[in-house]
Design a protein around this motif. Sequence first.
Motif, PDB file in Angstrom:
ATOM      1  N   ALA A  97      71.195  52.093  48.028  1.00 23.44           N
ATOM      2  CA  ALA A  97      70.677  51.707  46.834  1.00 23.44           C
ATOM      3  C   ALA A  97      70.899  49.826  46.502  1.00 23.44           C
ATOM      4  O   ALA A  97      70.241  49.219  47.125  1.00 23.44           O
ATOM      5  CB  ALA A  97      70.597  52.152  45.296  1.00 23.44           C
ATOM      6  N   SER A  98      72.216  49.606  46.623  1.00 21.30           N
ATOM      7  CA  SER A  98      73.746  48.624  47.239  1.00 21.30           C
ATOM      8  C   SER A  98      72.619  47.658  48.501  1.00 21.30           C
ATOM      9  O   SER A  98      72.053  46.505  48.439  1.00 21.30           O
ATOM     10  CB  SER A  98      74.311  48.796  46.777  1.00 21.30           C
ATOM     11  N   LEU A  99      72.209  48.611  49.526  1.00 28.12           N
ATOM     12  CA  LEU A  99      72.190  47.893  50.572  1.00 28.12           C
ATOM     13  C   LEU A  99      70.752  47.541  50.432  1.00 28.12           C
ATOM     14  O   LEU A  99      69.913  46.783  51.094  1.00 28.12           O
ATOM     15  CB  LEU A  99      72.526  48.448  51.340  1.00 28.12           C
ATOM     16  N   GLY A 100      69.880  48.477  49.740  1.00 29.76           N
ATOM     17  CA  GLY A 100      68.768  48.076  49.706  1.00 29.76           C
ATOM     18  C   GLY A 100      68.005  46.614  49.113  1.00 29.76           C
ATOM     19  O   GLY A 100      67.870  46.229  49.927  1.00 29.76           O
ATOM     20  N   LEU A 101      68.320  46.693  48.395  1.00 29.04           N
ATOM     21  CA  LEU A 101      68.579  45.685  47.090  1.00 29.04           C
ATOM     22  C   LEU A 101      69.254  44.171  47.929  1.00 29.04           C
ATOM     23  O   LEU A 101      68.391  43.227  47.999  1.00 29.04           O
ATOM     24  CB  LEU A 101      69.613  45.524  45.916  1.00 29.04           C
ATOM     25  N   GLY A 102      69.955  44.450  48.792  1.00 28.81           N
ATOM     26  CA  GLY A 102      70.160  43.343  49.480  1.00 28.81           C
ATOM     27  C   GLY A 102      69.577  42.065  50.600  1.00 28.81           C
ATOM     28  O   GLY A 102      69.218  41.475  51.603  1.00 28.81           O
ATOM     29  N   LEU A 103      68.817  44.298  51.557  1.00 21.29           N
ATOM     30  CA  LEU A 103      67.731  43.553  52.380  1.00 21.29           C
ATOM     31  C   LEU A 103      66.438  43.397  51.455  1.00 21.29           C
ATOM     32  O   LEU A 103      65.894  42.238  52.351  1.00 21.29           O
ATOM     33  CB  LEU A 103      67.700  45.219  52.743  1.00 21.29           C
ATOM     34  N   ALA A 107      64.819  39.411  52.997  1.00 22.34           N
ATOM     35  CA  ALA A 107      63.278  39.642  53.344  1.00 22.34           C
ATOM     36  C   ALA A 107      62.881  39.343  52.746  1.00 22.34           C
ATOM     37  O   ALA A 107      61.645  37.999  53.113  1.00 22.34           O
ATOM     38  CB  ALA A 107      62.736  41.394  53.139  1.00 22.34           C
ATOM     39  N   ILE A 108      62.965  38.849  51.194  1.00 21.40           N
ATOM     40  CA  ILE A 108      62.109  37.619  50.208  1.00 21.40           C
ATOM     41  C   ILE A 108      62.291  36.701  50.887  1.00 21.40           C
ATOM     42  O   ILE A 108      61.883  35.658  51.024  1.00 21.40           O
ATOM     43  CB  ILE A 108      62.086  37.990  48.793  1.00 21.40           C
ATOM     44  N   LEU A 118      71.595  38.292  58.180  1.00 21.16           N
ATOM     45  CA  LEU A 118      70.883  39.539  57.778  1.00 21.16           C
ATOM     46  C   LEU A 118      72.485  39.670  56.698  1.00 21.16           C
ATOM     47  O   LEU A 118      72.709  39.939  55.527  1.00 21.16           O
ATOM     48  CB  LEU A 118      70.452  40.599  58.612  1.00 21.16           C
ATOM     49  N   ARG A 119      73.251  39.510  58.422  1.00 17.89           N
ATOM     50  CA  ARG A 119      75.077  40.162  57.214  1.00 17.89           C
ATOM     51  C   ARG A 119      74.874  39.069  56.362  1.00 17.89           C
ATOM     52  O   ARG A 119      75.715  39.538  55.511  1.00 17.89           O
ATOM     53  CB  ARG A 119      75.481  40.199  58.648  1.00 17.89           C
ATOM     54  N   PRO A 120      75.374  37.784  56.545  1.00 16.21           N
ATOM     55  CA  PRO A 120      76.310  37.212  55.068  1.00 16.21           C
ATOM     56  C   PRO A 120      75.285  37.562  54.419  1.00 16.21           C
ATOM     57  O   PRO A 120      75.848  37.931  52.728  1.00 16.21           O
ATOM     58  CB  PRO A 120      76.478  36.289  55.944  1.00 16.21           C
ATOM     59  N   VAL A 181      65.225  31.315  43.691  1.00 18.15           N
ATOM     60  CA  VAL A 181      64.824  32.044  42.279  1.00 18.15           C
ATOM     61  C   VAL A 181      64.245  33.290  42.242  1.00 18.15           C
ATOM     62  O   VAL A 181      63.905  34.886  42.201  1.00 18.15           O
ATOM     63  CB  VAL A 181      64.515  31.241  40.833  1.00 18.15           C
ATOM     64  N   GLY A 182      63.016  32.803  43.242  1.00 22.38           N
ATOM     65  CA  GLY A 182      62.249  33.566  43.665  1.00 22.38           C
ATOM     66  C   GLY A 182      62.917  34.916  44.326  1.00 22.38           C
ATOM     67  O   GLY A 182      62.042  36.112  44.081  1.00 22.38           O
ATOM     68  N   ALA A 183      63.381  34.775  45.012  1.00 18.76           N
ATOM     69  CA  ALA A 183      64.274  35.525  45.910  1.00 18.76           C
ATOM     70  C   ALA A 183      64.534  36.740  45.316  1.00 18.76           C
ATOM     71  O   ALA A 183      64.812  37.779  46.062  1.00 18.76           O
ATOM     72  CB  ALA A 183      64.342  34.632  47.457  1.00 18.76           C
TER      73      ALA A 183
END
Length: 201
Positions: A97-103, A107-108, A118-120, A181-183
């Motif tokens: 779930a944490s990885l999904g939030l970061g991805l 993406a946004i 992506l990594r940082p 903020v939108g991201a």
Amino acid sequence: MPVPPPTLVQPASAPQPAAKRRRLWWHRLILGLWYRPVEVLDEARDRGAWSAAVLLTLVGGALGLLASKSFRSQWATGPLEVVWQLAGLTEAGVLVASLGLGLVTHAIARTLGGNGRLRPTVSLFIVVFWVTDLPRLALSFLLPADHPFAQAVSLTTWGFGCALAVLLIRGQHHLPTLRSVGAVAVQMLASLALLKLGPIG
């Protein structure tokens, strides 16, 4: 013997070697976000922080699990094999779930015109998310989630996490504040509803 006129062209100086960036240890990153966040996020720019991200995710998942009354009762009465399986599945789910939030955040941000890596972005977003959630998790051992003081702490740390996430995206993706903020808005609102406030009323 005539003296040659002085030349206006100066010889090119030898290029100076670039200063080596100081390694950003995970404990400096985690603690620094609380008392010098702007400096730490600037120092962490374009760096991955996977060790700190995984450590905080596992600690946060373990604290949330131990604070659960149902898990503690199952620990006291149920077979330990089932309890350990539940703990392992919970930690794996929290990591995913944490990885999904970061991805999703990355993406946004790219969709809104960001140019960060992506990594940082993903690893630092996970760090910010769990660093600001630690006070709520620690307080959950003392007070129920619907206690007014617990909810006040949750709202305060959530707001601080939102501010750090916006600073992170603004610095990593070179976006203006409103787009930053939108991201992060959808992810942080989801965390507010699902994790930080708990049952109300």
